[in-house]
Design an enzyme around this catalytic site. Structure first.
Site, PDB file in Angstrom:
ATOM      1  N   GLU A  43       0.810  -1.223   0.000  1.00  0.00           N
ATOM      2  CA  GLU A  43       0.000   0.000   0.000  1.00  0.00           C
ATOM      3  C   GLU A  43       0.849   1.281   0.000  1.00  0.00           C
ATOM      4  O   GLU A  43       0.403   2.318   0.483  1.00  0.00           O
ATOM      5  CB  GLU A  43      -0.933  -0.003   1.197  1.00  0.00           C
ATOM      6  CG  GLU A  43      -1.947  -1.139   1.144  1.00  0.00           C
ATOM      7  CD  GLU A  43      -3.049  -0.951   2.164  1.00  0.00           C
ATOM      8  OE1 GLU A  43      -4.161  -0.611   1.758  1.00  0.00           O
ATOM      9  OE2 GLU A  43      -2.781  -1.138   3.369  1.00  0.00           O
ATOM     10  N   HIS A  55      -0.371   5.178   7.932  1.00  0.00           N
ATOM     11  CA  HIS A  55      -1.506   4.325   7.563  1.00  0.00           C
ATOM     12  C   HIS A  55      -1.586   3.197   8.568  1.00  0.00           C
ATOM     13  O   HIS A  55      -0.593   2.515   8.826  1.00  0.00           O
ATOM     14  CB  HIS A  55      -1.355   3.748   6.160  1.00  0.00           C
ATOM     15  CG  HIS A  55      -2.373   2.659   5.900  1.00  0.00           C
ATOM     16  ND1 HIS A  55      -3.724   2.918   5.872  1.00  0.00           N
ATOM     17  CD2 HIS A  55      -2.237   1.330   5.724  1.00  0.00           C
ATOM     18  CE1 HIS A  55      -4.374   1.781   5.678  1.00  0.00           C
ATOM     19  NE2 HIS A  55      -3.502   0.797   5.582  1.00  0.00           N
ATOM     20  N   HIS A 105      -4.446   0.247  10.858  1.00  0.00           N
ATOM     21  CA  HIS A 105      -5.723  -0.419  11.027  1.00  0.00           C
ATOM     22  C   HIS A 105      -6.175  -0.198  12.486  1.00  0.00           C
ATOM     23  O   HIS A 105      -6.679  -1.102  13.136  1.00  0.00           O
ATOM     24  CB  HIS A 105      -5.596  -1.908  10.688  1.00  0.00           C
ATOM     25  CG  HIS A 105      -4.962  -2.152   9.343  1.00  0.00           C
ATOM     26  ND1 HIS A 105      -4.277  -3.301   9.032  1.00  0.00           N
ATOM     27  CD2 HIS A 105      -4.913  -1.371   8.233  1.00  0.00           C
ATOM     28  CE1 HIS A 105      -3.825  -3.221   7.771  1.00  0.00           C
ATOM     29  NE2 HIS A 105      -4.189  -2.063   7.279  1.00  0.00           N
ATOM     30  N   HIS A 161     -11.348  -1.122   6.825  1.00  0.00           N
ATOM     31  CA  HIS A 161      -9.908  -1.258   6.651  1.00  0.00           C
ATOM     32  C   HIS A 161      -9.129  -0.519   7.748  1.00  0.00           C
ATOM     33  O   HIS A 161      -8.397  -1.139   8.504  1.00  0.00           O
ATOM     34  CB  HIS A 161      -9.569  -0.733   5.252  1.00  0.00           C
ATOM     35  CG  HIS A 161      -8.130  -0.821   4.871  1.00  0.00           C
ATOM     36  ND1 HIS A 161      -7.690  -0.569   3.596  1.00  0.00           N
ATOM     37  CD2 HIS A 161      -7.012  -1.108   5.579  1.00  0.00           C
ATOM     38  CE1 HIS A 161      -6.384  -0.717   3.533  1.00  0.00           C
ATOM     39  NE2 HIS A 161      -5.949  -1.039   4.732  1.00  0.00           N
TER      40      HIS A 161
END
Ligand code: MN
Length: 249
Positions: free
Chosen positions: A81, A100, A102, A176
């Site tokens: 990603e 980024h 979760h 996500h």
């Protein structure tokens, strides 16, 4: 040092950021943090594909903002990603760091349709403010159909996510996680920790009553608290770093 070598202090901040995010429970084996190169805005710095708590300075690679690819001739395995980072740096010249994750308490707010993640705590004012209604939610089905793996593994999807982020500091990603940006690595880490905490607090408040009975921060309070708190991110940064490395008390 080469003329375009990044500041070693920035590399160290990036390594520390990886450790802090893992220690604070924002990332586990997955998730990543990057920084824009301090001497070349067309590049950014991020680890090779590795669990964040294992990242050392030797694992940090340079990437091109334009392509999202590592500049090394034979790069090791990279994060799938990485285009989250490259496309946000491309769209947002003001952004110097991207996280980024979760983030577990945030995830319910990515799937509860019609319920925005609004700031309820004075440490999380950056989640609101004038012109904001809580972080936008990126719905990948609008871009990748209803049978995707939900990952941002192309420049096209990265660009769609960057569009959804707009001028905001946080974008939630349905089913996500979330992506958080800032003008420095330390502010990005601060925002990551307090986005997770705000999500926990709002979930607790929602057990006491519906959203329309909960006093979220006004846009004015959100802006004022953001300015006050983000001027003193060194204090939590130093604490979290000490905790992450298990030194001191
Ligand atoms: Mn992810």
């Amino acid at each position: 040092m080469q003329p375009h070598s990044p500041d070693p202090g920035l590399i160290q901040d990036l390594v520390d950021a990886n450790r802090i995010l893992a220690h604070q429970g924002i990332v586990d084996a997955f998730g990543h943090v990057s920084a824009r190169h301090d001497r070349d805005p067309s590049r950014f710095l991020m680890s090779r594909s590795l669990a964040p708590s294992l990242v050392t300075a030797a694992d940090i690679l340079e990437y091109a903002v334009n392509s999202g690819e590592a500049l090394a001739t034979e790069p090791p395995r990279l994060y799938l990603e990485r285009y989250i980072h490259s496309e946000i740096y491309k769209a947002r010249p003001d952004v110097m760091a991207v996280v980024h994750s979760h983030s577990p308490a945030v995830l319910p707010f990515t799937v509860a349709r019609g319920l925005r993640l609004r700031p309820v705590c004075h440490m999380s004012g950056f989640l609101g403010g004038a012109g904001h209604d809580g972080p936008p939610v990126f719905e990948i089905r609008e871009h990748a159909g209803d049978a995707s793996d939900l990952l941002i593994h192309s420049r096209v999807l990265g660009a769609a996510l960057a569009t959804s982020l707009g001028a905001a500091p946080v974008v939630l990603m349905r089913g996500h996680g979330c992506t958080i940006v800032a003008e420095s690595v330390r502010v990005a880490i601060y925002r990551s920790v307090y986005t997770e905490l705000n999500a926990k607090l709002l979930q607790q408040a929602l057990m006491l009553g519906p959203l329309d009975t909960i006093a979220t921060l006004t846009p004015g309070e959100a802006d004022a608290t953001r300015i006050t708190n983000e001027g003193q991110v060194e204090r939590p940064w130093n604490l979290w770093k000490q905790m992450a490395y298990g030194t001191g008390a």
